[in-house]
Design a protein around this motif. Structure first.
Motif, PDB file in Angstrom:
ATOM      1  N   ALA A  87      25.891 118.175   3.303  1.00 27.91           N
ATOM      2  CA  ALA A  87      25.579 119.514   2.796  1.00 27.91           C
ATOM      3  C   ALA A  87      25.498 120.528   3.934  1.00 27.91           C
ATOM      4  CB  ALA A  87      24.267 119.484   2.012  1.00 27.91           C
ATOM      5  N   ALA A  88      24.870 120.137   5.052  1.00 33.47           N
ATOM      6  CA  ALA A  88      24.778 121.034   6.207  1.00 33.47           C
ATOM      7  C   ALA A  88      26.159 121.326   6.780  1.00 33.47           C
ATOM      8  CB  ALA A  88      23.876 120.418   7.275  1.00 33.47           C
ATOM      9  N   HIS A  89      27.000 120.306   6.834  1.00 38.44           N
ATOM     10  CA  HIS A  89      28.359 120.476   7.346  1.00 38.44           C
ATOM     11  C   HIS A  89      29.157 121.434   6.453  1.00 38.44           C
ATOM     12  CE1 HIS A  89      32.329 118.311   8.682  1.00 38.44           C
ATOM     13  NE2 HIS A  89      32.247 119.546   9.139  1.00 38.44           N
ATOM     14  N   LEU A  90      29.081 121.225   5.148  1.00 39.42           N
ATOM     15  CA  LEU A  90      29.819 122.085   4.224  1.00 39.42           C
ATOM     16  C   LEU A  90      29.307 123.516   4.261  1.00 39.42           C
ATOM     17  CD1 LEU A  90      30.189 119.676   1.167  1.00 39.42           C
ATOM     18  CD2 LEU A  90      31.918 120.284   2.874  1.00 39.42           C
ATOM     19  N   ARG A  91      27.990 123.683   4.438  1.00 40.46           N
ATOM     20  CA  ARG A  91      27.422 125.028   4.554  1.00 40.46           C
ATOM     21  C   ARG A  91      27.950 125.728   5.802  1.00 40.46           C
ATOM     22  NH1 ARG A  91      22.499 123.559   4.903  1.00 40.46           N
ATOM     23  NH2 ARG A  91      22.301 123.187   2.663  1.00 40.46           N
ATOM     24  N   MET A  92      28.024 124.995   6.895  1.00 38.45           N
ATOM     25  CA  MET A  92      28.543 125.558   8.136  1.00 38.45           C
ATOM     26  C   MET A  92      30.021 125.918   8.000  1.00 38.45           C
ATOM     27  SD  MET A  92      30.577 124.589  10.923  1.00 38.45           S
ATOM     28  CE  MET A  92      30.466 122.804  11.023  1.00 38.45           C
TER      29      MET A  92
ATOM     30  N   THR B  20      39.901 132.777   2.565  1.00 39.26           N
ATOM     31  CA  THR B  20      41.056 132.244   1.832  1.00 39.26           C
ATOM     32  C   THR B  20      41.206 130.733   1.998  1.00 39.26           C
ATOM     33  OG1 THR B  20      42.416 132.786   3.758  1.00 39.26           O
ATOM     34  CG2 THR B  20      42.350 134.407   1.959  1.00 39.26           C
ATOM     35  N   ALA B  21      40.477 130.159   2.967  1.00 37.53           N
ATOM     36  CA  ALA B  21      40.579 128.716   3.200  1.00 37.53           C
ATOM     37  C   ALA B  21      39.748 127.950   2.173  1.00 37.53           C
ATOM     38  CB  ALA B  21      40.108 128.380   4.607  1.00 37.53           C
ATOM     39  N   SER B  22      40.212 126.773   1.841  1.00 37.93           N
ATOM     40  CA  SER B  22      39.523 125.984   0.818  1.00 37.93           C
ATOM     41  C   SER B  22      38.599 124.953   1.448  1.00 37.93           C
ATOM     42  CB  SER B  22      40.546 125.272  -0.078  1.00 37.93           C
ATOM     43  OG  SER B  22      41.357 124.406   0.704  1.00 37.93           O
ATOM     44  N   SER B  23      37.690 124.436   0.644  1.00 33.31           N
ATOM     45  CA  SER B  23      36.783 123.381   1.077  1.00 33.31           C
ATOM     46  C   SER B  23      37.560 122.086   1.287  1.00 33.31           C
ATOM     47  CB  SER B  23      35.706 123.164   0.013  1.00 33.31           C
ATOM     48  OG  SER B  23      35.008 121.961   0.237  1.00 33.31           O
ATOM     49  N   PRO B  24      37.140 121.231   2.227  1.00 30.25           N
ATOM     50  CA  PRO B  24      37.800 119.933   2.380  1.00 30.25           C
ATOM     51  C   PRO B  24      37.509 118.988   1.214  1.00 30.25           C
ATOM     52  CG  PRO B  24      35.872 120.055   3.797  1.00 30.25           C
ATOM     53  CD  PRO B  24      36.064 121.431   3.219  1.00 30.25           C
ATOM     54  N   CYS B  25      36.500 119.325   0.413  1.00 27.33           N
ATOM     55  CA  CYS B  25      36.137 118.446  -0.709  1.00 27.33           C
ATOM     56  C   CYS B  25      35.545 119.281  -1.846  1.00 27.33           C
ATOM     57  CB  CYS B  25      35.167 117.360  -0.254  1.00 27.33           C
ATOM     58  SG  CYS B  25      33.750 117.957   0.719  1.00 27.33           S
ATOM     59  N   PRO B  26      36.379 120.044  -2.553  1.00 25.62           N
ATOM     60  CA  PRO B  26      35.860 120.964  -3.574  1.00 25.62           C
ATOM     61  C   PRO B  26      35.095 120.292  -4.710  1.00 25.62           C
ATOM     62  CG  PRO B  26      38.265 120.838  -3.636  1.00 25.62           C
ATOM     63  CD  PRO B  26      37.829 120.159  -2.391  1.00 25.62           C
ATOM     64  N   ALA B  27      35.530 119.114  -5.144  1.00 20.21           N
ATOM     65  CA  ALA B  27      34.815 118.438  -6.238  1.00 20.21           C
ATOM     66  C   ALA B  27      33.419 118.028  -5.784  1.00 20.21           C
ATOM     67  CB  ALA B  27      35.604 117.226  -6.712  1.00 20.21           C
TER      68      ALA B  27
ATOM     69  N   GLU C 198      31.697 119.356  -3.286  1.00 19.61           N
ATOM     70  CA  GLU C 198      30.910 120.569  -3.049  1.00 19.61           C
ATOM     71  C   GLU C 198      30.340 121.102  -4.359  1.00 19.61           C
ATOM     72  OE1 GLU C 198      31.513 124.724  -0.563  1.00 19.61           O
ATOM     73  OE2 GLU C 198      32.661 122.935  -0.040  1.00 19.61           O
ATOM     74  N   SER C 199      31.147 121.086  -5.413  1.00 21.92           N
ATOM     75  CA  SER C 199      30.699 121.566  -6.716  1.00 21.92           C
ATOM     76  C   SER C 199      29.522 120.749  -7.245  1.00 21.92           C
ATOM     77  CB  SER C 199      31.867 121.513  -7.704  1.00 21.92           C
ATOM     78  OG  SER C 199      31.458 121.890  -8.992  1.00 21.92           O
ATOM     79  N   VAL C 200      29.586 119.417  -7.086  1.00 21.98           N
ATOM     80  CA  VAL C 200      28.492 118.561  -7.550  1.00 21.98           C
ATOM     81  C   VAL C 200      27.231 118.819  -6.733  1.00 21.98           C
ATOM     82  CG1 VAL C 200      27.688 116.170  -7.709  1.00 21.98           C
ATOM     83  CG2 VAL C 200      29.980 116.771  -8.502  1.00 21.98           C
ATOM     84  N   LEU C 201      27.361 118.959  -5.424  1.00 25.09           N
ATOM     85  CA  LEU C 201      26.189 119.203  -4.575  1.00 25.09           C
ATOM     86  C   LEU C 201      25.526 120.537  -4.913  1.00 25.09           C
ATOM     87  CD1 LEU C 201      27.468 117.925  -1.101  1.00 25.09           C
ATOM     88  CD2 LEU C 201      25.864 116.792  -2.657  1.00 25.09           C
TER      89      LEU C 201
END
Length: 236
Positions: free
Chosen positions: A201-206, A214-221, A223-226
């Motif tokens: 979670a900290a990594h994704l927040r950073m 315009t860049a996407s998350s490395p793990c959108p599914a 991220e959505s659950v978290l």
């Protein structure tokens, strides 16, 4: 000379409550743990599509067998993947069984517990397998999250104490003792325990703060659950 593009095998278990991510239960409900496991699988398959392997295979474990799993049949259709059953036995036996049909062309087998792994790192391991017979991508917990084999099956799937911090070291010792050429894939972290979820979670927040909008998350599914579970909250 490089070999042909290998296949990519996503090695996973059907996300049934109380059967997956059990080390998270207590810090989150069984339903939440299963939802996270499902997100990990979907993100891994989306990443598999993005690196364009010769073939995508879901090596699945399900209560009534992969071929009878509506969950896995649906995912196979969605991601254009073939479906095979892991079968019985130890982790090593099931991995070897999943890799065996691809001995001539090569295949990289990946787990689903590295949701934030960049696609470029997955592609690097896949590409390395075109130049050598074995590729191992280490995880920071002492194991590995990906293993690739092209050619004869190396002696690394038996006699290993699976689930311990010595898996990676034992595997490399086996390869060197048997003079099997190998290459490393990029190291990354697994998400198995609650502390790993907090790190993720900290990594994704950073990443959300620093990447272009315009860049996407490395793990959108994932991220959505978290976000839905209240574990992750973005500031922007």
């Amino acid at each position: 000379m490089k070999r042909a593009r290998p296949a990519l095998i996503v090695f996973c278990r059907e996300p049934t409550e109380h059967q997956v991510k059990t080390r998270l239960i207590g810090s989150m409900t069984p339903a939440a743990a299963a939802a996270l496991a499902d997100a990990f699988i979907r993100d891994a398959l989306a990443k598999a599509v993005s690196v364009r392997p010769a073939r995508i295979v879901i090596a699945a474990s399900a209560p009534d067998g992969a071929e009878h799993s509506k969950y896995f049949r649906r995912l196979a259709r969605r991601f254009g993947a073939d479906l095979m059953d892991q079968g019985d036995g130890s982790l090593g036996q099931r991995m070897a069984r999943s890799l065996e049909p691809f001995s001539s062309s090569g295949a990289l087998l990946i787990g689903t517990d590295t949701p934030s792994l960049p696609s470029a790192m997955l592609a690097a391991s896949l590409d390395a397998l075109r130049r050598t017979g074995v590729v191992i991508a280490p995880s920071l917990d002492g194991g590995y999250y990906a293993v690739g084999v092209s050619g004869a099956m190396p002696p690394i799937f038996t006699g290993i104490r699976w689930g311990t911090r010595g898996v990676f070291d034992s595997t490399i010792e086996r390869l060197e003792r048997n003079n099997v050429p190998y290459a490393f894939g990029p190291a990354w972290y697994d998400v198995d325990r609650w502390a790993d979820v907090i790190l993720l979670a900290a990594h994704l927040r950073m990443l959300a703060r620093t990447r272009p909008r315009t860049a996407s998350s490395p793990c959108p599914a994932t991220e959505s659950v978290l976000v839905r579970l209240g574990v992750l909250r973005h500031d922007r």
